[in-house]
Write an enzyme that holds these catalytic residues in place. Structure first.
Site, PDB file in Angstrom:
ATOM      1  N   GLU A  44      -9.813  -3.230  -6.024  1.00 27.95           N
ATOM      2  CA  GLU A  44      -9.685  -3.248  -4.560  1.00 27.95           C
ATOM      3  C   GLU A  44      -9.784  -4.681  -4.030  1.00 27.95           C
ATOM      4  O   GLU A  44      -9.028  -5.069  -3.148  1.00 27.95           O
ATOM      5  CB  GLU A  44     -10.754  -2.359  -3.913  1.00 27.95           C
ATOM      6  CG  GLU A  44     -10.535  -0.858  -4.109  1.00 27.95           C
ATOM      7  CD  GLU A  44      -9.382  -0.292  -3.274  1.00 27.95           C
ATOM      8  OE1 GLU A  44      -8.912  -0.947  -2.326  1.00 27.95           O
ATOM      9  OE2 GLU A  44      -8.943   0.827  -3.600  1.00 27.95           O
ATOM     10  N   ASP A  47       0.823  -1.212   0.000  1.00 19.57           N
ATOM     11  CA  ASP A  47       0.000   0.000   0.000  1.00 19.57           C
ATOM     12  C   ASP A  47       0.860   1.267   0.000  1.00 19.57           C
ATOM     13  O   ASP A  47       0.459   2.287  -0.561  1.00 19.57           O
ATOM     14  CB  ASP A  47      -0.992   0.005   1.169  1.00 19.57           C
ATOM     15  CG  ASP A  47      -2.279   0.744   0.804  1.00 19.57           C
ATOM     16  OD1 ASP A  47      -2.796   0.510  -0.309  1.00 19.57           O
ATOM     17  OD2 ASP A  47      -2.755   1.568   1.599  1.00 19.57           O
ATOM     18  N   GLU A 106     -11.253   6.094  -2.235  1.00 18.36           N
ATOM     19  CA  GLU A 106     -11.183   6.496  -0.821  1.00 18.36           C
ATOM     20  C   GLU A 106     -12.290   5.829   0.003  1.00 18.36           C
ATOM     21  O   GLU A 106     -12.071   5.412   1.141  1.00 18.36           O
ATOM     22  CB  GLU A 106     -11.316   8.024  -0.707  1.00 18.36           C
ATOM     23  CG  GLU A 106     -10.159   8.811  -1.314  1.00 18.36           C
ATOM     24  CD  GLU A 106      -8.844   8.696  -0.565  1.00 18.36           C
ATOM     25  OE1 GLU A 106      -8.482   7.572  -0.132  1.00 18.36           O
ATOM     26  OE2 GLU A 106      -8.162   9.732  -0.427  1.00 18.36           O
ATOM     27  N   GLU A 147       0.498  11.039   5.060  1.00 11.44           N
ATOM     28  CA  GLU A 147       0.250   9.602   4.949  1.00 11.44           C
ATOM     29  C   GLU A 147       1.530   8.832   4.590  1.00 11.44           C
ATOM     30  O   GLU A 147       1.781   7.751   5.132  1.00 11.44           O
ATOM     31  CB  GLU A 147      -0.837   9.349   3.900  1.00 11.44           C
ATOM     32  CG  GLU A 147      -1.345   7.920   3.914  1.00 11.44           C
ATOM     33  CD  GLU A 147      -2.741   7.828   3.325  1.00 11.44           C
ATOM     34  OE1 GLU A 147      -3.637   8.523   3.834  1.00 11.44           O
ATOM     35  OE2 GLU A 147      -2.925   7.082   2.361  1.00 11.44           O
TER      36      GLU A 147
HETATM   37  C1  HMH Z   1      -5.357   0.028  -2.488  1.00 13.43           C
HETATM   38  N1  HMH Z   1      -7.007   1.754  -2.064  1.00 13.43           N
HETATM   39  C2  HMH Z   1      -5.783   1.287  -1.831  1.00 13.43           C
HETATM   40  N2  HMH Z   1      -4.944   1.917  -1.016  1.00 13.43           N
HETATM   41  C3  HMH Z   1      -5.311   3.069  -0.417  1.00 13.43           C
HETATM   42  N3  HMH Z   1      -4.440   3.686   0.418  1.00 13.43           N
HETATM   43  C4  HMH Z   1      -6.603   3.597  -0.624  1.00 13.43           C
HETATM   44  C5  HMH Z   1      -7.425   2.892  -1.475  1.00 13.43           C
HETATM   45  C6  HMH Z   1      -7.118   4.843   0.036  1.00 13.43           C
HETATM   46  O1  HMH Z   1      -6.271   5.884   0.000  1.00 13.43           O
END
Ligand code: HMH
Length: 220
Positions: free
Chosen positions: A209, A47, A139, A87
């Site tokens: 996702e 991520d 989001e 972040e």
């Molecule tokens: C895969 N989807 C993914 N990572 C993230 N950080 C977000 C959404 C939301 O910012």
């Protein structure tokens, strides 16, 4: 209809897909307290790479917004872009806490596929409507997934609460709702072709996702 926005109608029409993305076995295992920490670490590293690509994606959304010159949208998107700076720092701190070596990570297949999708928004032919709708649903999947991990009755491990609160907080929910209002306003004024493209992008995000969570939880 006049009472419901387009995005809410899509969430209802594609409820099964939406739930597969937001109640995935991986995030549900966080809530249950049964999460495999190796999987969590895999998600964390992947991520971090995703979010770096997401910065560039958001810059492309901002650029499309500026060309439309809607200044209240611009402030919301710019705020989102600014918060990605924090972040990225959070990911580095979290990676250190879990001994995940961010420098040594390469993207897994589903992540590469998702990043390629994000990169496709650099094309100036892709409309602001499609881009902002895509941004909203990306989001929202995280917001809904992680809010569930801190809702009543959760057994989320203490050391994962910070992660869940990052996306599960009431502030992040409000931010997602403001993105949703922007998307609905754009969709209400868009051509039927643009609405169709936006719905396709919405479904593509849900698919990507699900693939991202699958990738994080699989043992390969
Ligand atoms: C895969 N989807 C993914 N990572 C993230 N950080 C977000 C959404 C939301 O910012």
């Amino acid at each position: 209809g006049a009472d419901k926005g387009t995005t809410a109608a899509w969430m209802a029409a594609h409820r099964g897909m939406y739930e597969r993305a937001t109640r995935h076995p991986f995030t549900v295992s966080i809530r249950d307290g049964t999460v495999d920490l190796a999987a969590f670490k895999r998600w964390l590293g992947q991520d971090y790479m995703f979010v770096r690509e997401f910065v560039a994606f958001l810059a492309s959304v901002l650029l499309k917004c500026c060309k439309q010159s809607d200044s209240s949208d611009m402030e919301i998107i710019l705020g989102g872009l600014a918060s990605l700076s924090d972040e990225l720092s959070w990911f580095k701190k979290e990676a250190a806490k879990w001994s995940v070596d961010l420098a040594g990570i390469s993207p897994l297949t589903s992540n590469t596929e998702y990043c390629r999708f994000l990169q496709s928004f650099n094309d100036p032919e892709i409309s602001y409507t499609v881009a902002i709708t895509t941004f909203w649903i990306i989001e929202t999947v995280y917001q809904d997934s992680f809010a569930f991990c801190i809702q009543d009755g959760h057994k989320t491990p203490l050391e994962l609460l910070g992660t869940c609160q990052r996306w599960g907080s009431p502030e992040f929910k409000q931010y997602c709702q403001s993105l949703q209002r922007i998307a609905d306003r754009c969709l209400a004024n868009a051509t039927s072709d643009a609405v169709k493209s936006a719905e396709e992008a919405f479904l593509r995000v849900l698919e990507l996702e699900i693939g991202f969570w699958d990738m994080s939880s699989s043992q390969s």
